[in-house]
Design a protein around this motif. Structure first.
Motif, PDB file in Angstrom:
ATOM      1  N   LYS A 470       0.778  -1.059   0.047  1.00  0.00           N
ATOM      2  CA  LYS A 470      -0.047  -0.059  -0.095  1.00  0.00           C
ATOM      3  C   LYS A 470       0.800   1.429   0.025  1.00  0.00           C
ATOM      4  N   LEU A 471       1.763   1.223   0.710  1.00  0.00           N
ATOM      5  CA  LEU A 471       2.713   2.383   0.958  1.00  0.00           C
ATOM      6  C   LEU A 471       3.705   2.769  -0.304  1.00  0.00           C
ATOM      7  N   SER A 472       4.015   1.659  -0.851  1.00  0.00           N
ATOM      8  CA  SER A 472       4.583   1.637  -2.090  1.00  0.00           C
ATOM      9  C   SER A 472       3.957   2.324  -3.284  1.00  0.00           C
ATOM     10  N   THR A 473       2.539   1.682  -3.436  1.00  0.00           N
ATOM     11  CA  THR A 473       1.688   2.293  -4.446  1.00  0.00           C
ATOM     12  C   THR A 473       1.297   3.741  -4.105  1.00  0.00           C
ATOM     13  N   LEU A 474       1.232   4.076  -2.797  1.00  0.00           N
ATOM     14  CA  LEU A 474       1.052   5.458  -2.561  1.00  0.00           C
ATOM     15  C   LEU A 474       2.221   6.448  -3.207  1.00  0.00           C
ATOM     16  N   TRP A 475       3.473   6.069  -2.910  1.00  0.00           N
ATOM     17  CA  TRP A 475       4.788   6.558  -3.267  1.00  0.00           C
ATOM     18  C   TRP A 475       4.654   6.647  -4.999  1.00  0.00           C
TER      19      TRP A 475
END
Length: 496
Positions: A470-475
């Motif tokens: 999730k955090l990688s996708t947000l980035w």
């Protein structure tokens, strides 16, 4: 040896290759001609020749710092990471990566065994053993006949020695005198370089700061100048305060240079070796200092955290942590963990062979659980209390955290982009597919100006299940944004 017997290659990662000449020597002696050593001080040509030799299989054992994790070893059978908890395995320059995480992924993809070595494993690694993702193997005793050193906690509220500016208590001085009289050796750990940590005005209280970095400058005695430890800028000590014009400018605080001068005064006949970044320039700077100390008789080794790790001196019987409060008071969720690790490692340098050792930890906040656990050499007690603290506050290893860094030569650009990113990400995380992701409000970085660039940051937090994805996708969404010219965005994901 077992890996080589099976025809497998081996990778050993160390925090900094210059600090481990002893280990490199042992490997080269055991496996002559098979060991390639990769480090940052190699020339581009030497680095290429070494890389090509590894690729062709001429040297099946590689020892190196974090970048060695990418070496083209075929048929990899074993990866070992020494002092796996070290921050130096995280690259803060592009490309940003965590070497231990890359090693874990590489071992899984290539079917290699991964061994993480540490006397004080990171809480992330410890928690993985609790979750059954890895296995913990514990050494319950020191090798050979060595026993754990006797530990003394010195309360500086009651034992402040003004003759040494509080650096050396009377109890510690006495222990040093006794050890040196027996032709033994002493280690003094002070995690601050320079002579005086601050140059300030007695009238208005303002400290002299680096114009390019939001940090006070440190006075270095040999240069007789103020030095910025972040960008390297130097300037003379001002005769008048730059803020109010008063002439009462003083040098305050202490570093390894002042400690060295105090020891030279107290022990004029003893060899004193100072080991910090100012003394270790050149390809063999570390090795020369360590050799000088090892071959001396009665001697004192003074230094920053580089002296606390991995060294084995047979006649070192007194080890001391000075100004422990500096480490405990850092603005960092891992401050207690890092302080515990450094104090425990420093304590581990004393009495490693036949001679009994003593350890002294000097502090004001002597009741802090990290200090008490380090003094008792009680890793389980520290882990239990620190994990409870992290669990309540949803800090790693009970969550996944990431930092978005924003930097620019214009502070207003940083502030505006930080506000825009916060608004965008907050609206995204309100959607069902982003449930469990938390965006914390942006703020100035602890060091909010570095080398002429203003710095802001924003923290993202997510649950462990799917949090990395999730955090990688947000980035990925953030990285596609158009930003003002000269503004830089960075993303650091907490080790998974």
């Amino acid at each position: 040896q077992e890996a080589r017997n099976r025809g497998k290659t081996v990778l050993l990662l160390v925090p900094e290759i210059a600090l481990t000449p002893q280990m490199v020597g042992q490997f080269e002696q055991r496996f002559p001609g098979d060991v390639a050593v990769m480090h940052s001080r190699l020339t581009p040509r030497q680095r290429y020749d070494c890389w090509e030799s590894i690729r062709l299989g001429r040297q099946p054992i590689v020892i190196g710092a974090r970048s060695a994790v990418f070496m083209p070893l075929a048929d990899l059978g074993l990866i070992m990471i020494d002092e796996e908890q070290e921050e130096s395995y995280q690259s803060d320059m592009s490309p940003r990566y965590q070497a231990a995480t890359i090693a874990r992924l590489r071992s899984r993809n290539e079917g290699a065994v991964l061994v993480l070595g540490s006397a004080t494993p990171s809480l992330e690694s410890y928690q993985r053993t609790e979750e059954g993702k890895s296995r913990m193997l514990s050494l319950q005793e020191r090798p050979g006949t060595a026993s754990l050193p006797e530990t003394h906690i010195v309360d500086l509220r009651r034992d402040w020695n003004s003759d040494t500016d509080g650096l050396l208590s009377l109890e510690l001085i006495q222990a040093m005198q006794e050890a040196l009289a027996r032709d033994e050796q002493v280690l003094l750990f002070l995690n601050r370089r320079g002579f005086a940590s601050t140059c300030l005005c007695k009238d208005c209280g303002e400290a002299v700061q680096c114009p390019s970095c939001a940090i006070g400058m440190t006075y270095h005695l040999q240069r007789n100048q103020l030095v910025c430890h972040y960008c390297g800028l130097t300037q003379n000590v001002p005769e008048h305060c730059p803020s109010c014009g008063d002439e009462h400018v003083i040098l305050y605080g202490a570093g390894t240079q002042k400690l060295e001068s105090i020891c030279e005064r107290l022990f004029p006949a003893v060899t004193i070796v100072r080991m910090d970044q100012d003394m270790t320039s050149g390809a063999y700077g570390h090795a020369k200092l360590l050799k000088r100390f090892r071959e001396a008789g009665a001697a004192i080794l003074i230094g920053t955290q580089m002296i606390a790790k991995g060294h084995d001196f047979p006649r070192l019987t007194v080890s001391a942590v000075l100004s422990a409060d500096q480490m405990l008071g850092r603005n960092d969720i891992r401050a207690a963990e890092k302080a515990f690790q450094l104090m425990t490692q420093t304590a581990g340098r004393a009495g490693r062979q036949e001679l009994a050792g003593k350890v002294y930890i000097q502090a004001f906040n002597v009741d802090h659980y990290a200090l008490q656990s380090a003094a008792a050499q009680d890793y389980p007690a520290f882990v239990e209390q620190e994990l409870n603290f992290r669990r309540v506050l949803r800090y790693p290893p009970f969550s996944v955290m990431a930092t978005i860094g924003i930097s620019s030569e214009r502070e207003e650009d940083c502030r505006q982009i930080a506000a825009h990113l916060y608004e965008k990400l907050s609206s995204m995380t309100g959607l069902p597919e982003w449930q469990g992701v938390e965006v914390l409000q942006p703020a100035r970085s602890a060091l909010y100006k570095l080398q002429g660039r203003w710095r802001w940051q924003m923290l993202l937090r997510a649950g462990k299940d799917g949090g990395v994805r999730k955090l990688s996708t947000l980035w990925q969404s953030v990285s596609l944004l158009r930003v003002p010219q000269g503004l830089r965005l960075s993303f650091i994901l907490d080790p998974a």
